[in-house]
Scaffold this active site. Structure first.
Site, PDB file in Angstrom:
ATOM      1  N   HIS A 140      65.242  86.341 120.600  1.00  0.00           N
ATOM      2  CA  HIS A 140      66.473  86.561 119.841  1.00  0.00           C
ATOM      3  C   HIS A 140      66.171  86.433 118.356  1.00  0.00           C
ATOM      4  CE1 HIS A 140      70.739  87.052 119.440  1.00  0.00           C
ATOM      5  NE2 HIS A 140      70.945  85.873 118.901  1.00  0.00           N
ATOM      6  N   TYR A 163     105.543  75.276 105.378  1.00  0.00           N
ATOM      7  CA  TYR A 163     105.141  73.867 105.289  1.00  0.00           C
ATOM      8  C   TYR A 163     104.576  73.521 103.917  1.00  0.00           C
ATOM      9  CZ  TYR A 163     105.625  73.310 110.352  1.00  0.00           C
ATOM     10  OH  TYR A 163     106.117  73.249 111.623  1.00  0.00           O
ATOM     11  N   CYS A 210     101.863  79.038 110.262  1.00  0.00           N
ATOM     12  CA  CYS A 210     102.302  78.000 111.205  1.00  0.00           C
ATOM     13  C   CYS A 210     101.688  78.279 112.576  1.00  0.00           C
ATOM     14  CB  CYS A 210     103.819  77.997 111.318  1.00  0.00           C
ATOM     15  SG  CYS A 210     104.660  78.047 109.729  1.00  0.00           S
ATOM     16  N   MET A 211     101.994  77.437 113.536  1.00  0.00           N
ATOM     17  CA  MET A 211     101.462  77.645 114.883  1.00  0.00           C
ATOM     18  C   MET A 211     101.932  78.976 115.470  1.00  0.00           C
ATOM     19  SD  MET A 211     101.934  75.354 118.305  1.00  0.00           S
ATOM     20  CE  MET A 211     101.127  73.893 117.721  1.00  0.00           C
ATOM     21  N   ASP A 212     103.210  79.309 115.237  1.00  0.00           N
ATOM     22  CA  ASP A 212     103.815  80.482 115.879  1.00  0.00           C
ATOM     23  C   ASP A 212     104.297  81.550 114.903  1.00  0.00           C
ATOM     24  OD1 ASP A 212     103.714  78.761 118.210  1.00  0.00           O
ATOM     25  OD2 ASP A 212     105.499  77.803 117.358  1.00  0.00           O
ATOM     26  N   ARG A 216      66.655  77.559 119.408  1.00  0.00           N
ATOM     27  CA  ARG A 216      67.838  77.266 120.202  1.00  0.00           C
ATOM     28  C   ARG A 216      67.373  77.258 121.649  1.00  0.00           C
ATOM     29  NH1 ARG A 216      72.898  81.352 119.382  1.00  0.00           N
ATOM     30  NH2 ARG A 216      71.527  82.617 120.667  1.00  0.00           N
ATOM     31  N   ARG A 259      70.502  94.966 122.811  1.00  0.00           N
ATOM     32  CA  ARG A 259      71.619  94.124 123.264  1.00  0.00           C
ATOM     33  C   ARG A 259      72.775  94.176 122.265  1.00  0.00           C
ATOM     34  NH1 ARG A 259      67.254  90.123 123.531  1.00  0.00           N
ATOM     35  NH2 ARG A 259      68.342  88.980 121.877  1.00  0.00           N
ATOM     36  N   LYS A 279      80.400  89.153 126.282  1.00  0.00           N
ATOM     37  CA  LYS A 279      80.737  87.722 126.318  1.00  0.00           C
ATOM     38  C   LYS A 279      81.999  87.458 125.493  1.00  0.00           C
ATOM     39  CE  LYS A 279      77.589  86.854 122.458  1.00  0.00           C
ATOM     40  NZ  LYS A 279      76.227  86.430 122.085  1.00  0.00           N
TER      41      LYS A 279
HETATM   42  C1  LIG Z   1      75.698  87.620 121.535  1.00  0.00           C
HETATM   43  C2  LIG Z   1      74.300  88.058 121.719  1.00  0.00           C
HETATM   44  C3  LIG Z   1      73.905  89.354 121.369  1.00  0.00           C
HETATM   45  C4  LIG Z   1      74.832  90.345 120.703  1.00  0.00           C
HETATM   46  O1  LIG Z   1      74.847  90.127 119.304  1.00  0.00           O
HETATM   47  P1  LIG Z   1      75.607  91.124 118.316  1.00  0.00           P
HETATM   48  O2  LIG Z   1      75.199  90.675 116.970  1.00  0.00           O
HETATM   49  O3  LIG Z   1      77.054  90.965 118.594  1.00  0.00           O
HETATM   50  O4  LIG Z   1      75.133  92.499 118.630  1.00  0.00           O
HETATM   51  C5  LIG Z   1      72.609  89.734 121.651  1.00  0.00           C
HETATM   52  N1  LIG Z   1      71.739  88.884 122.233  1.00  0.00           N
HETATM   53  C6  LIG Z   1      72.077  87.615 122.562  1.00  0.00           C
HETATM   54  C7  LIG Z   1      71.064  86.722 123.185  1.00  0.00           C
HETATM   55  C8  LIG Z   1      73.358  87.159 122.309  1.00  0.00           C
HETATM   56  O5  LIG Z   1      73.690  85.901 122.633  1.00  0.00           O
END
Ligand SMILES: *Cc1c(COP(=O)(O)O)cnc(C)c1O
Length: 387
Positions: free
Chosen positions: A177, A277, A324-326, A148, A233, A50
Protein backbone atom coordinates in the site's frame (compact mmCIF):
# COMPACT_ATOMS: atom_id res chain seq x y z
CA UNK A 1 -49.42 4.12 6.84
CA UNK A 2 -47.02 1.44 5.63
CA UNK A 3 -43.66 2.92 4.81
CA UNK A 4 -41.13 0.72 3.03
CA UNK A 5 -38.12 2.27 4.67
CA UNK A 6 -35.78 -0.55 3.82
CA UNK A 7 -36.04 -0.09 0.07
CA UNK A 8 -33.17 2.14 -1.04
CA UNK A 9 -35.05 3.54 -4.01
CA UNK A 10 -38.31 4.03 -2.17
CA UNK A 11 -40.08 7.23 -3.08
CA UNK A 12 -42.01 6.97 0.17
CA UNK A 13 -38.86 7.24 2.23
CA UNK A 14 -37.66 10.27 0.28
CA UNK A 15 -41.02 11.90 0.94
CA UNK A 16 -40.73 11.14 4.63
CA UNK A 17 -37.39 12.93 4.74
CA UNK A 18 -36.30 15.47 2.13
CA UNK A 19 -32.67 15.11 3.22
CA UNK A 20 -31.35 12.71 0.61
CA UNK A 21 -28.19 11.55 -1.10
CA UNK A 22 -28.91 11.02 -4.77
CA UNK A 23 -26.46 8.56 -6.26
CA UNK A 24 -25.91 8.98 -9.98
CA UNK A 25 -25.18 5.46 -11.23
CA UNK A 26 -24.30 6.87 -14.68
CA UNK A 27 -21.48 8.83 -13.06
CA UNK A 28 -20.15 5.64 -11.47
CA UNK A 29 -20.26 3.92 -14.87
CA UNK A 30 -18.57 6.92 -16.50
CA UNK A 31 -15.74 6.95 -13.93
CA UNK A 32 -15.18 3.24 -14.40
CA UNK A 33 -15.03 3.73 -18.18
CA UNK A 34 -12.51 6.54 -17.69
CA UNK A 35 -10.37 4.26 -15.55
CA UNK A 36 -10.51 1.45 -18.10
CA UNK A 37 -9.49 3.91 -20.81
CA UNK A 38 -6.12 4.49 -19.11
CA UNK A 39 -5.34 0.97 -17.86
CA UNK A 40 -3.51 -1.68 -19.84
CA UNK A 41 -6.15 -4.13 -21.15
CA UNK A 42 -4.72 -6.91 -18.96
CA UNK A 43 -4.85 -4.83 -15.76
CA UNK A 44 -7.61 -5.99 -13.42
CA UNK A 45 -9.75 -3.77 -11.21
CA UNK A 46 -10.40 -4.48 -7.54
CA UNK A 47 -13.21 -2.02 -6.80
CA UNK A 48 -13.09 -0.68 -3.24
CA UNK A 49 -16.55 -0.48 -1.66
CA UNK A 50 -15.57 -0.27 2.03
CA UNK A 51 -17.22 2.19 4.44
CA UNK A 52 -20.60 1.56 2.81
CA UNK A 53 -19.15 2.33 -0.60
CA UNK A 54 -17.65 5.64 0.62
CA UNK A 55 -21.17 6.60 1.72
CA UNK A 56 -22.80 5.68 -1.61
CA UNK A 57 -24.20 2.34 -0.36
CA UNK A 58 -21.92 -0.69 -0.69
CA UNK A 59 -24.61 -3.08 -1.90
CA UNK A 60 -25.85 -0.81 -4.68
CA UNK A 61 -22.28 0.06 -5.67
CA UNK A 62 -21.22 -3.59 -5.82
CA UNK A 63 -24.36 -4.62 -7.72
CA UNK A 64 -23.91 -1.84 -10.27
CA UNK A 65 -20.18 -2.43 -10.70
CA UNK A 66 -20.83 -6.13 -11.07
CA UNK A 67 -23.27 -5.39 -13.93
CA UNK A 68 -20.43 -3.36 -15.45
CA UNK A 69 -18.10 -6.35 -15.40
CA UNK A 70 -16.23 -5.94 -12.10
CA UNK A 71 -15.57 -9.29 -10.44
CA UNK A 72 -13.45 -8.28 -7.42
CA UNK A 73 -14.51 -6.09 -4.52
CA UNK A 74 -12.51 -4.73 -1.59
CA UNK A 75 -13.93 -4.12 1.89
CA UNK A 76 -12.27 -3.16 5.18
CA UNK A 77 -13.66 -5.83 7.49
CA UNK A 78 -15.28 -9.25 7.74
CA UNK A 79 -18.52 -7.51 8.70
CA UNK A 80 -18.54 -5.45 5.51
CA UNK A 81 -17.86 -8.59 3.50
CA UNK A 82 -20.71 -10.48 5.19
CA UNK A 83 -23.09 -7.59 4.39
CA UNK A 84 -22.31 -8.00 0.68
CA UNK A 85 -22.58 -11.80 0.77
CA UNK A 86 -25.94 -11.64 2.55
CA UNK A 87 -27.15 -9.22 -0.13
CA UNK A 88 -26.37 -11.96 -2.66
CA UNK A 89 -23.05 -10.85 -4.13
CA UNK A 90 -21.25 -13.95 -5.42
CA UNK A 91 -18.07 -12.32 -6.73
CA UNK A 92 -14.68 -12.28 -5.01
CA UNK A 93 -14.63 -10.14 -1.86
CA UNK A 94 -11.23 -9.19 -0.46
CA UNK A 95 -10.96 -8.07 3.17
CA UNK A 96 -8.25 -5.40 3.29
CA UNK A 97 -8.18 -4.76 7.02
CA UNK A 98 -6.76 -6.76 9.90
CA UNK A 99 -8.45 -10.01 10.91
CA UNK A 100 -8.95 -11.38 14.44
CA UNK A 101 -8.55 -15.11 14.98
CA UNK A 102 -12.16 -15.41 16.22
CA UNK A 103 -13.38 -14.09 12.84
CA UNK A 104 -11.75 -16.88 10.81
CA UNK A 105 -14.86 -19.09 10.97
CA UNK A 106 -16.95 -16.37 9.33
CA UNK A 107 -14.21 -15.62 6.83
CA UNK A 108 -14.28 -19.25 5.65
CA UNK A 109 -18.07 -19.66 5.90
CA UNK A 110 -18.72 -16.59 3.76
CA UNK A 111 -15.88 -17.34 1.31
CA UNK A 112 -14.14 -14.02 1.86
CA UNK A 113 -10.57 -13.60 0.68
CA UNK A 114 -8.25 -12.33 3.41
CA UNK A 115 -5.25 -10.09 3.10
CA UNK A 116 -2.74 -11.82 5.36
CA UNK A 117 -0.30 -9.53 7.15
CA UNK A 118 0.54 -11.74 10.09
CA UNK A 119 2.05 -15.23 10.09
CA UNK A 120 0.04 -16.33 13.12
CA UNK A 121 -3.30 -15.54 11.47
CA UNK A 122 -2.12 -17.35 8.36
CA UNK A 123 -1.27 -20.46 10.40
CA UNK A 124 -4.59 -20.37 12.30
CA UNK A 125 -6.49 -20.07 9.02
CA UNK A 126 -4.62 -23.07 7.68
CA UNK A 127 -5.56 -25.10 10.78
CA UNK A 128 -9.26 -24.22 10.54
CA UNK A 129 -9.67 -25.34 6.92
CA UNK A 130 -11.13 -28.72 6.10
CA UNK A 131 -9.47 -30.56 3.17
CA UNK A 132 -12.39 -29.71 0.85
CA UNK A 133 -11.80 -26.00 1.49
CA UNK A 134 -8.16 -26.22 0.42
CA UNK A 135 -6.40 -24.51 -1.13
CA UNK A 136 -7.93 -21.31 0.25
CA UNK A 137 -7.04 -18.19 -1.77
CA UNK A 138 -5.28 -15.39 0.08
CA UNK A 139 -3.54 -12.13 -0.72
CA UNK A 140 -0.35 -11.40 1.20
CA UNK A 141 0.65 -7.87 2.10
CA UNK A 142 4.15 -6.46 2.37
CA UNK A 143 4.87 -3.27 4.27
CA UNK A 144 7.07 -1.04 2.13
CA UNK A 145 6.60 2.18 4.09
CA UNK A 146 3.05 2.59 5.39
CA UNK A 147 4.05 1.02 8.76
CA UNK A 148 0.52 -0.17 9.39
CA UNK A 149 -0.25 -3.72 8.19
CA UNK A 150 2.03 -5.99 6.20
CA UNK A 151 4.98 -8.36 6.52
CA UNK A 152 8.46 -6.95 6.62
CA UNK A 153 10.41 -7.88 3.48
CA UNK A 154 12.56 -10.29 5.54
CA UNK A 155 9.66 -12.13 7.19
CA UNK A 156 7.58 -12.57 4.03
CA UNK A 157 10.27 -14.75 2.44
CA UNK A 158 9.97 -17.33 5.24
CA UNK A 159 6.18 -17.11 5.41
CA UNK A 160 5.67 -17.80 1.70
CA UNK A 161 8.21 -20.60 1.84
CA UNK A 162 6.31 -22.39 4.62
CA UNK A 163 4.30 -25.64 4.17
CA UNK A 164 1.12 -23.53 4.54
CA UNK A 165 1.49 -22.71 0.86
CA UNK A 166 1.86 -26.35 -0.13
CA UNK A 167 -1.72 -27.39 0.58
CA UNK A 168 -3.87 -25.18 2.84
CA UNK A 169 -3.36 -21.72 1.33
CA UNK A 170 -3.03 -20.49 -2.21
CA UNK A 171 -1.19 -17.23 -2.84
CA UNK A 172 -3.39 -15.31 -5.26
CA UNK A 173 -1.68 -11.91 -5.08
CA UNK A 174 1.14 -10.10 -3.38
CA UNK A 175 0.34 -6.52 -2.50
CA UNK A 176 1.57 -3.37 -0.82
CA UNK A 177 0.00 0.00 0.00
CA UNK A 178 1.33 3.44 -0.96
CA UNK A 179 1.63 5.92 1.89
CA UNK A 180 2.51 9.12 0.04
CA UNK A 181 1.25 8.86 -3.53
CA UNK A 182 -0.78 12.09 -3.23
CA UNK A 183 2.38 14.07 -2.48
CA UNK A 184 3.89 16.10 -5.34
CA UNK A 185 7.33 14.88 -4.24
CA UNK A 186 7.62 11.35 -5.71
CA UNK A 187 10.65 10.18 -3.66
CA UNK A 188 8.88 8.10 -1.03
CA UNK A 189 6.51 6.43 -3.51
CA UNK A 190 9.36 5.53 -5.86
CA UNK A 191 11.26 4.06 -2.91
CA UNK A 192 8.21 1.97 -1.95
CA UNK A 193 7.69 0.71 -5.50
CA UNK A 194 11.36 -0.10 -5.77
CA UNK A 195 11.33 -2.06 -2.51
CA UNK A 196 8.20 -3.94 -3.65
CA UNK A 197 9.87 -4.88 -6.93
CA UNK A 198 13.05 -6.03 -5.15
CA UNK A 199 11.11 -8.42 -2.91
CA UNK A 200 9.09 -9.75 -5.83
CA UNK A 201 12.27 -10.44 -7.79
CA UNK A 202 13.80 -12.17 -4.77
CA UNK A 203 10.70 -14.31 -4.17
CA UNK A 204 10.44 -15.31 -7.81
CA UNK A 205 14.11 -16.23 -7.91
CA UNK A 206 13.61 -18.53 -4.90
CA UNK A 207 10.82 -20.23 -6.86
CA UNK A 208 7.71 -18.67 -5.26
CA UNK A 209 4.80 -18.54 -7.70
CA UNK A 210 3.15 -15.10 -7.52
CA UNK A 211 0.16 -14.97 -9.87
CA UNK A 212 -0.46 -11.24 -9.49
CA UNK A 213 0.77 -8.00 -7.92
CA UNK A 214 -1.12 -4.90 -6.81
CA UNK A 215 -0.16 -1.63 -5.15
CA UNK A 216 -2.14 1.33 -6.52
CA UNK A 217 -4.93 3.25 -4.79
CA UNK A 218 -6.46 6.25 -6.60
CA UNK A 219 -3.39 8.45 -6.08
CA UNK A 220 -1.13 5.67 -7.36
CA UNK A 221 -3.37 5.08 -10.38
CA UNK A 222 -3.39 8.72 -11.50
CA UNK A 223 0.20 9.62 -10.63
CA UNK A 224 2.29 6.44 -11.03
CA UNK A 225 1.41 4.34 -14.09
CA UNK A 226 4.29 2.01 -13.10
CA UNK A 227 2.34 1.16 -9.90
CA UNK A 228 -0.59 -0.37 -11.82
CA UNK A 229 1.04 -3.85 -11.85
CA UNK A 230 -1.54 -6.59 -12.60
CA UNK A 231 -4.40 -5.02 -10.68
CA UNK A 232 -5.40 -1.61 -9.29
CA UNK A 233 -7.49 -0.80 -6.21
CA UNK A 234 -9.57 2.31 -6.95
CA UNK A 235 -11.90 3.67 -4.31
CA UNK A 236 -12.30 7.45 -4.41
CA UNK A 237 -11.80 7.57 -8.18
CA UNK A 238 -14.91 5.48 -8.83
CA UNK A 239 -16.98 7.95 -6.83
CA UNK A 240 -15.71 10.85 -8.90
CA UNK A 241 -12.75 12.41 -7.13
CA UNK A 242 -8.98 12.19 -6.96
CA UNK A 243 -7.00 13.19 -3.89
CA UNK A 244 -4.48 15.30 -5.76
CA UNK A 245 -4.93 17.87 -8.51
CA UNK A 246 -1.46 17.22 -9.92
CA UNK A 247 -1.37 13.87 -11.65
CA UNK A 248 0.36 12.40 -14.66
CA UNK A 249 -2.83 10.80 -15.98
CA UNK A 250 -5.81 13.06 -16.58
CA UNK A 251 -9.20 11.53 -15.97
CA UNK A 252 -12.55 13.21 -16.53
CA UNK A 253 -14.32 12.23 -13.31
CA UNK A 254 -17.94 12.93 -12.37
CA UNK A 255 -18.97 13.12 -8.70
CA UNK A 256 -21.48 10.33 -8.11
CA UNK A 257 -23.28 11.81 -5.09
CA UNK A 258 -25.51 14.84 -4.54
CA UNK A 259 -26.53 15.74 -0.99
CA UNK A 260 -29.68 17.83 -0.84
CA UNK A 261 -32.54 18.87 1.39
CA UNK A 262 -35.41 21.37 1.42
CA UNK A 263 -36.10 24.56 3.36
CA UNK A 264 -38.44 23.62 6.21
CA UNK A 265 -39.05 27.16 7.50
CA UNK A 266 -37.96 30.74 6.84
CA UNK A 267 -37.75 33.65 9.25
CA UNK A 268 -36.94 37.34 9.10
CA UNK A 269 -34.40 38.57 11.61
CA UNK A 270 -33.37 42.20 12.28
CA UNK A 271 -29.75 43.38 12.18
CA UNK A 272 -27.65 42.64 15.26
CA UNK A 273 -29.27 39.31 16.24
CA UNK A 274 -27.27 36.25 17.22
CA UNK A 275 -28.33 33.05 15.43
CA UNK A 276 -28.35 29.41 16.59
CA UNK A 277 -26.35 28.10 19.60
CA UNK A 278 -24.15 30.66 21.33
CA UNK A 279 -25.17 33.32 18.80
CA UNK A 280 -22.03 32.42 16.91
CA UNK A 281 -23.28 34.36 13.88
CA UNK A 282 -24.55 37.92 14.31
CA UNK A 283 -26.64 39.51 11.55
CA UNK A 284 -25.18 42.71 10.12
CA UNK A 285 -28.37 43.62 8.22
CA UNK A 286 -32.04 42.72 8.30
CA UNK A 287 -31.81 39.11 7.13
CA UNK A 288 -33.94 36.27 5.87
CA UNK A 289 -32.87 32.90 7.23
CA UNK A 290 -33.75 29.46 5.88
CA UNK A 291 -33.89 26.51 8.25
CA UNK A 292 -32.67 23.17 6.84
CA UNK A 293 -33.48 19.74 8.31
CA UNK A 294 -29.90 18.49 8.23
CA UNK A 295 -27.30 18.59 10.98
CA UNK A 296 -24.20 16.92 12.27
CA UNK A 297 -26.17 13.77 13.12
CA UNK A 298 -26.69 13.36 9.35
CA UNK A 299 -22.92 13.65 8.89
CA UNK A 300 -22.93 17.34 7.98
CA UNK A 301 -19.85 18.34 9.96
CA UNK A 302 -20.15 20.90 12.74
CA UNK A 303 -16.90 22.50 11.55
CA UNK A 304 -18.96 23.86 8.64
CA UNK A 305 -20.64 26.27 11.10
CA UNK A 306 -20.25 29.84 9.74
CA UNK A 307 -17.97 28.43 7.01
CA UNK A 308 -19.83 26.18 4.63
CA UNK A 309 -22.01 27.17 1.68
CA UNK A 310 -25.19 25.86 0.13
CA UNK A 311 -26.99 26.31 -3.20
CA UNK A 312 -30.57 27.55 -3.37
CA UNK A 313 -32.33 29.12 -6.36
CA UNK A 314 -29.09 28.51 -8.31
CA UNK A 315 -27.37 30.91 -5.90
CA UNK A 316 -24.53 30.25 -3.48
CA UNK A 317 -25.42 31.24 0.08
CA UNK A 318 -23.54 30.96 3.40
CA UNK A 319 -24.21 28.61 6.31
CA UNK A 320 -24.81 30.90 9.30
CA UNK A 321 -24.35 30.06 12.95
CA UNK A 322 -23.63 26.75 14.60
CA UNK A 323 -24.69 23.59 12.83
CA UNK A 324 -26.97 21.72 15.24
CA UNK A 325 -27.60 18.00 15.58
CA UNK A 326 -30.68 18.13 13.32
CA UNK A 327 -30.73 21.58 11.75
CA UNK A 328 -28.63 24.08 9.84
CA UNK A 329 -29.32 27.75 9.03
CA UNK A 330 -28.58 29.50 5.74
CA UNK A 331 -28.76 33.19 4.87
CA UNK A 332 -31.26 33.58 2.00
CA UNK A 333 -31.53 37.39 2.12
CA UNK A 334 -30.07 37.60 -1.40
CA UNK A 335 -32.45 35.00 -2.84
CA UNK A 336 -35.71 36.95 -2.60
CA UNK A 337 -38.00 34.26 -4.00
CA UNK A 338 -36.69 31.51 -1.72
CA UNK A 339 -39.45 29.84 0.25
CA UNK A 340 -40.39 26.81 2.29
CA UNK A 341 -40.04 23.61 0.25
CA UNK A 342 -37.28 24.91 -2.03
CA UNK A 343 -34.49 22.50 -2.90
CA UNK A 344 -31.14 23.15 -1.28
CA UNK A 345 -27.96 21.45 -2.48
CA UNK A 346 -25.19 21.01 0.08
CA UNK A 347 -22.96 18.85 -2.12
CA UNK A 348 -23.46 18.80 -5.86
CA UNK A 349 -24.68 21.07 -8.65
CA UNK A 350 -27.51 23.53 -9.00
CA UNK A 351 -27.59 25.55 -12.22
CA UNK A 352 -24.07 26.75 -12.97
CA UNK A 353 -22.96 26.46 -9.34
CA UNK A 354 -21.26 23.44 -7.85
CA UNK A 355 -20.08 22.44 -4.38
CA UNK A 356 -17.75 19.45 -4.47
CA UNK A 357 -16.63 17.13 -1.67
CA UNK A 358 -13.23 18.80 -2.05
CA UNK A 359 -14.75 22.25 -1.31
CA UNK A 360 -16.44 20.86 1.79
CA UNK A 361 -13.22 19.11 2.81
CA UNK A 362 -11.36 22.41 2.56
CA UNK A 363 -13.96 24.17 4.74
CA UNK A 364 -13.82 21.49 7.41
CA UNK A 365 -10.05 20.90 7.16
CA UNK A 366 -10.44 17.34 5.99
CA UNK A 367 -10.31 15.26 2.83
CA UNK A 368 -13.07 14.30 0.37
CA UNK A 369 -12.93 10.71 1.69
CA UNK A 370 -14.14 11.78 5.13
CA UNK A 371 -16.81 14.10 3.71
CA UNK A 372 -18.35 11.28 1.65
CA UNK A 373 -18.14 8.42 4.11
CA UNK A 374 -19.49 10.55 6.99
CA UNK A 375 -22.90 10.89 5.32
CA UNK A 376 -24.83 8.75 7.75
CA UNK A 377 -27.78 6.35 7.74
CA UNK A 378 -30.18 9.20 8.54
CA UNK A 379 -29.77 10.36 4.94
CA UNK A 380 -31.84 8.29 2.51
CA UNK A 381 -29.98 7.09 -0.55
CA UNK A 382 -31.93 7.49 -3.78
CA UNK A 383 -30.45 5.75 -6.83
CA UNK A 384 -30.74 7.46 -10.17
CA UNK A 385 -30.58 4.65 -12.75
CA UNK A 386 -27.95 4.39 -15.45
CA UNK A 387 -29.13 5.93 -18.70
C1 LIG B 1 -9.15 2.13 0.90
C2 LIG B 1 -8.06 1.43 0.20
C3 LIG B 1 -7.83 1.64 -1.16
C4 LIG B 1 -8.60 2.66 -1.98
O1 LIG B 1 -8.02 3.94 -1.82
P1 LIG B 1 -8.51 5.19 -2.69
O2 LIG B 1 -7.52 6.25 -2.39
O3 LIG B 1 -9.89 5.50 -2.23
O4 LIG B 1 -8.49 4.77 -4.11
C5 LIG B 1 -6.86 0.89 -1.79
N1 LIG B 1 -6.13 -0.02 -1.10
C6 LIG B 1 -6.31 -0.24 0.22
C7 LIG B 1 -5.47 -1.25 0.92
C8 LIG B 1 -7.27 0.48 0.91
O5 LIG B 1 -7.44 0.26 2.23
Amino acid sequence: MTAHLSSPTSLISSQLSPTIATIHLSALAHNLAELRRVLAPSCEILAIVKADGYGHGSIAMAETLSQLGITKFGVASIQEGVTLREAGLTETIIVLGGIFSWQLGDLIHYSLTPVISDASIGRQLGEKLSPSQMPFPVHVKIDTGMRRLGFTPESVLDFLDSPLFRGPLLLESLMTHLADADNTNPDFTLKQLDEFQTIVTQLRSQGTLIPSLHAANTAGIVSYPQSHCDMVRPGLLLYGYQPTSSSTITLDLQPALTLSTKVVQTRDVPAGEGLSYNGLYRTTRASRIGILPIGYAHGYNRLLSNRGEALIGKTRVPIVGRICMDMTLIDITDVPHAQVGDDVVLLGRQGAEEISAIDIANWQESIPYEVLCSIGPRVNRVYEPMT
